[in-house]
Scaffold this active site. Structure first.
Site, short mmCIF file in Angstrom:
data_model
loop_
_atom_site.label_atom_id
_atom_site.label_comp_id
_atom_site.label_asym_id
_atom_site.label_seq_id
_atom_site.Cartn_x
_atom_site.Cartn_y
_atom_site.Cartn_z
CE LYS A 63 -6.76 -0.90 40.05
NZ LYS A 63 -5.85 -1.89 39.47
CB THR A 64 -6.37 -1.79 33.37
OG1 THR A 64 -5.99 -2.58 34.49
CG2 THR A 64 -5.49 -2.15 32.19
NE ARG A 73 -9.20 -10.80 43.59
CZ ARG A 73 -10.02 -10.53 44.59
NH1 ARG A 73 -9.96 -11.26 45.71
NH2 ARG A 73 -10.90 -9.55 44.52
NE ARG A 109 -9.26 -9.92 35.29
CZ ARG A 109 -9.04 -8.80 35.98
NH1 ARG A 109 -8.02 -8.02 35.67
NH2 ARG A 109 -9.85 -8.46 36.96
CG HIS A 130 -5.50 -2.76 44.23
ND1 HIS A 130 -6.85 -3.04 44.26
CD2 HIS A 130 -5.02 -3.38 43.12
CE1 HIS A 130 -7.18 -3.79 43.23
NE2 HIS A 130 -6.08 -4.00 42.53
CB SER A 175 -11.16 -6.00 39.31
OG SER A 175 -9.87 -6.44 39.67
CE LYS A 198 -5.11 -8.33 42.24
NZ LYS A 198 -4.65 -6.91 42.14
CG ASP A 228 -3.42 -4.54 39.81
OD1 ASP A 228 -4.50 -3.93 39.94
OD2 ASP A 228 -3.21 -5.64 40.33
#
Length: 527
Positions: free
Chosen positions: A238-239, A54, A318, A215, A234, A196, A253
């Site tokens: 989390k994932t 990003r 990714r 988030h 990120s 996003k 997410d």
């Protein structure tokens, strides 16, 4: 040629328009157009060029009278005039004339009560495949009755801005016009900008409907339906941590917390691939197959086998795939009211405990503060951990004032007697460069204990410096690890670093949130 009402977006002379193609057809189109190649598992692999993450400095919100007083303007939410937006939009739309275009009409929000319709117009078939995977895909009947979208996103990565004449920061721009219900993304092939942007819209709209947008990832027990949510930026895990084979994954997410429970905003996952290992993350590893879009992973020229350790292009490699690729996913995207909330942080200083319990006020404090370390690859020019405070664990995507979201969380914690834990997935035994990253197996064990309730049976000791309660025992976790000071070779060095970090918390909070209630301020670390 069917135009699917693209004239309303100013596109009146497209070469061809393809709407809601299947993943197989989109993959074929991307290959034919030279957008990528196939891996040995059949996944479509692309390179995103200059932008491999990003680009926050290229994101702007159109400043109009209808939204001006609602937006938390500052270094994250930057204004751009309606005139500048219209001028740039006109150039981008002109660029798209006489080109093949790929349209995806889908949904954000698994809860039909709060669901929003998004139309994404893509120059690239590969990016259309990405958003086809990431949003909720309509059935044939839903597509027939789709009507007009609530928001339209135009993504033209081949169009490059002129910063001086267009009034933006670089060749790329991400512009959100909340009043006109339009988003323009140009100059960047990094597909995460599309995802996003959808999230930013939902974060603006949902509080108006009494829904807390988050988030976070979410999962639940397959039998009891006990639900947990995981906040984190990120790189905090989390994932990985929400993809528990013993629990159902609601989403990885973006979610909303409504009076009826938790619901996924999305219909897919966007997982990091760097150092991906089939034993540590089998769910993600197995999801990289036909229909998945993979960004910036290096393939062997002959075998097309991915090298997930290769960070030649970026550490932010990714994979975007539909949630149906996860065997233990909750396909409805709906969960219950969370009984446990977990804030994930990657502390590069090595001073926060690996798990601690928070009071309601401390939960609101840490939610607003959002302390973590940006890890390599998540943004442009990040090559090693950088300590940061990201409001609400997602500041770049939260357009409203943070106290709105924080108060909504506090109300829910009280109403539902929800337990909140702060979990450090960062360093222990010293800071980055001296200590080591906390082992995933121990983090998993701590979270398991938090979710099954066994952690409640532990004796807790209050840490005055960080104002948290630290459990002294946890099944399958060394007791020494639970108290970070004990893991440092030099306790005095730990104390000095802890004081430094507590001061960072204090100064950040006083600077950014001078008007937030005193009881929330007093629940944070003490310098």
């Amino acid at each position: 040629m069917e135009t699917f009402s693209l004239e309303q977006s100013g596109i009146i002379n497209a070469k061809a328009i393809y709407r809601n193609l299947s993943s197989a057809c989109l993959t074929e189109a991307a290959l034919a157009r030279g957008e990528g190649i196939l891996s040995d598992t059949g996944a479509l692999v692309v390179r995103t060029g200059t932008f491999t993450g990003r680009s926050p400095k290229d994101k702007f919100i159109v400043d109009t009278p209808g939204v001006h007083d609602e937006i938390a303007w500052g270094s994250v939410n930057r204004p751009i005039t309606r005139a500048a937006f219209k001028a740039l939009r006109s150039k981008a739309v002109s660029y798209l004339q006489n080109r093949e275009l790929f349209v995806f009409d889908g949904f954000a929000g698994a809860d039909p009560v709060h669901r929003k319709k998004f139309r994404i117009i893509n120059e690239l078939a590969s990016e259309n495949l990405f958003i086809h995977n990431l949003l909720i895909r309509p059935t044939a009947a839903e597509l027939d009755q789709y009507g007009e979208p609530d928001f339209t996103i135009i993504a033209a990565p081949g169009f490059h801005c002129n910063p001086e004449s267009d009034g933006v920061h670089s060749e790329a721009a991400i512009l959100i016009d909340y009043e006109a219900h339009e988003i323009l993304i140009v100059g960047t092939r990094y597909a995460g900008e599309i995802k996003k942007s959808v999230f930013s819209v939902m974060n603006y709209l949902m509080p108006k409907e009494g829904v807390l947008p988050m988030h976070c990832s979410a999962n639940m027990d397959p039998v009891t339906k006990e639900t947990a949510i995981f906040f984190g930026l990120s790189g905090t895990g989390k994932t990985t941590l929400s993809a528990d084979p013993e629990r159902l994954l609601i989403g990885d997410d973006e979610h909303g917390w409504s009076p009826d429970g938790v619901f996924n905003f999305e219909g897919g996952c966007y997982a990091k691939c760097i150092n991906l290992d089939p034993e540590r993350e089998p769910e993600v590893y197995d999801a990289i197959k036909a229909g998945t879009l993979v960004e910036n992973v290096i393939l062997d020229a002959q075998t097309r086998k991915p090298d997930y350790t290769d960070k030649t292009l970026t550490e932010n490699t990714r994979a975007g795939y539909p949630i149906t690729y996860i065997a233990n996913a909750e396909m409805s995207g709906l969960g219950g009211t969370p009984s446990v909330v977990i804030f994930l942080t990657a502390d590069s200083f090595g001073v926060l405990p690996p798990i601690s319990r928070l009071s309601k006020e401390a939960a609101m404090y840490h939610f607003v503060t959002g302390f973590t370390s940006k890890v390599a690859g998540t943004e442009q020019n990040i090559t090693e951990p950088v300590p940061t405070f990201s409001t609400l664990f997602g500041e770049p995507f939260m357009p409203l004032h943070p106290q709105i979201y924080a108060h909504m969380l506090g109300e829910r914690i009280v109403a539902h007697n929800t337990t909140v834990y702060l979990v450090n997935t960062g360093w222990t035994g010293g800071p980055y460069g001296t200590g080591s990253r906390i082992a995933l197996k121990y983090t998993r064990a701590m979270i398991t204990a938090a979710l099954n309730g066994s952690l409640k049976e532990s004796v807790y000791v209050h840490n005055d410096r960080f104002n948290v309660d630290i459990p002294q025992t946890c099944p399958n976790v060394p007791e020494k690890l639970l108290n970070p000071r004990a893991t440092w070779a030099d306790p005095a060095a730990y104390d000095a670093m802890a004081a430094k970090v507590a001061k960072l918390f204090y100064e950040n909070f006083h600077t950014k949130y001078p008007r937030i209630r005193e009881d929330i301020l007093n629940a944070g670390p003490r310098p």
